[in-house]
Design a protein around this motif. Structure first.
Motif, short mmCIF file in Angstrom:
data_model
loop_
_atom_site.label_atom_id
_atom_site.label_comp_id
_atom_site.label_asym_id
_atom_site.label_seq_id
_atom_site.Cartn_x
_atom_site.Cartn_y
_atom_site.Cartn_z
N THR A 157 -0.31 -8.90 1.24
CA THR A 157 -1.07 -7.51 0.65
C THR A 157 -0.54 -6.90 -0.45
N ILE A 158 0.79 -6.96 -0.82
CA ILE A 158 1.31 -6.26 -1.78
C ILE A 158 1.03 -6.30 -3.32
N PRO A 159 1.01 -7.59 -3.62
CA PRO A 159 0.18 -7.59 -5.06
C PRO A 159 -1.00 -6.92 -5.50
N THR A 185 5.32 -15.13 -8.27
CA THR A 185 6.86 -15.49 -7.63
C THR A 185 6.56 -15.78 -6.27
N GLY A 186 5.66 -15.65 -5.40
CA GLY A 186 5.65 -15.87 -4.12
C GLY A 186 6.51 -14.96 -3.13
N TRP A 229 10.53 -3.67 -11.44
CA TRP A 229 9.26 -3.06 -11.92
C TRP A 229 8.42 -4.11 -11.94
N TRP A 230 7.15 -4.14 -11.38
CA TRP A 230 6.49 -5.33 -11.13
C TRP A 230 5.09 -4.85 -11.41
N TYR A 231 4.21 -5.80 -12.17
CA TYR A 231 2.85 -6.26 -12.16
C TYR A 231 2.28 -6.94 -11.13
N GLY A 232 1.14 -6.65 -10.44
CA GLY A 232 0.65 -7.29 -9.20
C GLY A 232 0.67 -8.87 -9.40
N TYR A 269 12.86 -10.79 -0.59
CA TYR A 269 11.50 -10.60 -0.94
C TYR A 269 11.53 -9.25 -1.56
N TRP A 270 10.39 -8.92 -2.22
CA TRP A 270 10.23 -7.57 -2.83
C TRP A 270 9.22 -6.69 -1.67
N PHE A 271 9.36 -5.48 -1.83
CA PHE A 271 8.68 -4.78 -0.80
C PHE A 271 8.58 -3.20 -1.27
N THR A 272 7.71 -2.68 -0.82
CA THR A 272 7.39 -1.01 -1.36
C THR A 272 8.28 -0.23 -0.67
N ILE A 273 8.51 0.83 -1.26
CA ILE A 273 9.36 1.94 -0.93
C ILE A 273 8.49 2.83 0.23
#
Length: 165
Positions: free
Chosen positions: A147-149, A140-141, A131-134, A44-48
């Motif tokens: 809450t991240i997007p 992508t799920g 690098w992502w847009y919300g 998954y993708w997550f915040t720093i």
């Protein structure tokens, strides 16, 4: 998690974390790609970010985590005031984590991301950055938390407003 080893499965871990959402001029936000050490098949993708250590302010922790996790050095002043706070619960390494999070948005230009300063557990459970847009992340799920997007959208809006003033 900034612990050097995992607590025993079934442990309830309560932690206060500082998270950073670096935002490029195009509005994309830097995230990390990784997995739970017990579930490597579900990345998954997550915040720093990470835990606030004793004697540290939340903004100091945010600056340190940004440096440790992705090699980005930003002065504390550039992080501004938090753009969001929340408390989430999730499972990681067989533990229930109850995590209070404070998010800072930081304007960045060209960034050379490096994992050179990561701890061993991070090196074993983080594979990439992106690098992502919300909206794109949401589609992508694969966000680590629902809450991240929305947080990416908030961060991009905050930086747009900061740049405009």
């Amino acid at each position: 998690m900034s612990d050097h080893r995992l607590p025993p499965p079934g442990t309830v871990v309560r932690r206060t974390t500082a998270r950073v959402l670096p935002v490029r001029p195009d509005g994309r936000v830097l995230l990390l790609h990784g997995w739970d050490p017990l579930k490597p098949q579900t990345p998954y993708w997550f915040t720093i970010g990470g835990g606030v250590e004793a004697g540290e302010t939340v903004v100091q922790a945010a600056s340190r985590e940004l440096r440790e996790e992705v090699g980005v050095h930003l002065p504390i002043e550039s992080l501004g005031t938090p753009v969001a706070t929340n408390t989430i619960e999730y499972e990681w390494g067989g533990c229930l984590v109850i995590q209070h999070q404070t998010f800072f948005a930081a304007a960045v230009e060209g960034v050379d991301v490096t994992f050179a300063n990561q701890e061993q557990l991070e090196l074993e459970t983080i594979s990439a950055h992106g690098w992502w847009y919300g909206d794109d992340l949401e589609a992508t799920g694969q966000a680590a938390h629902v809450t991240i997007p929305g947080l990416l959208r908030q961060a991009a809006d905050a930086i747009t407003l900061r740049r405009a003033s």
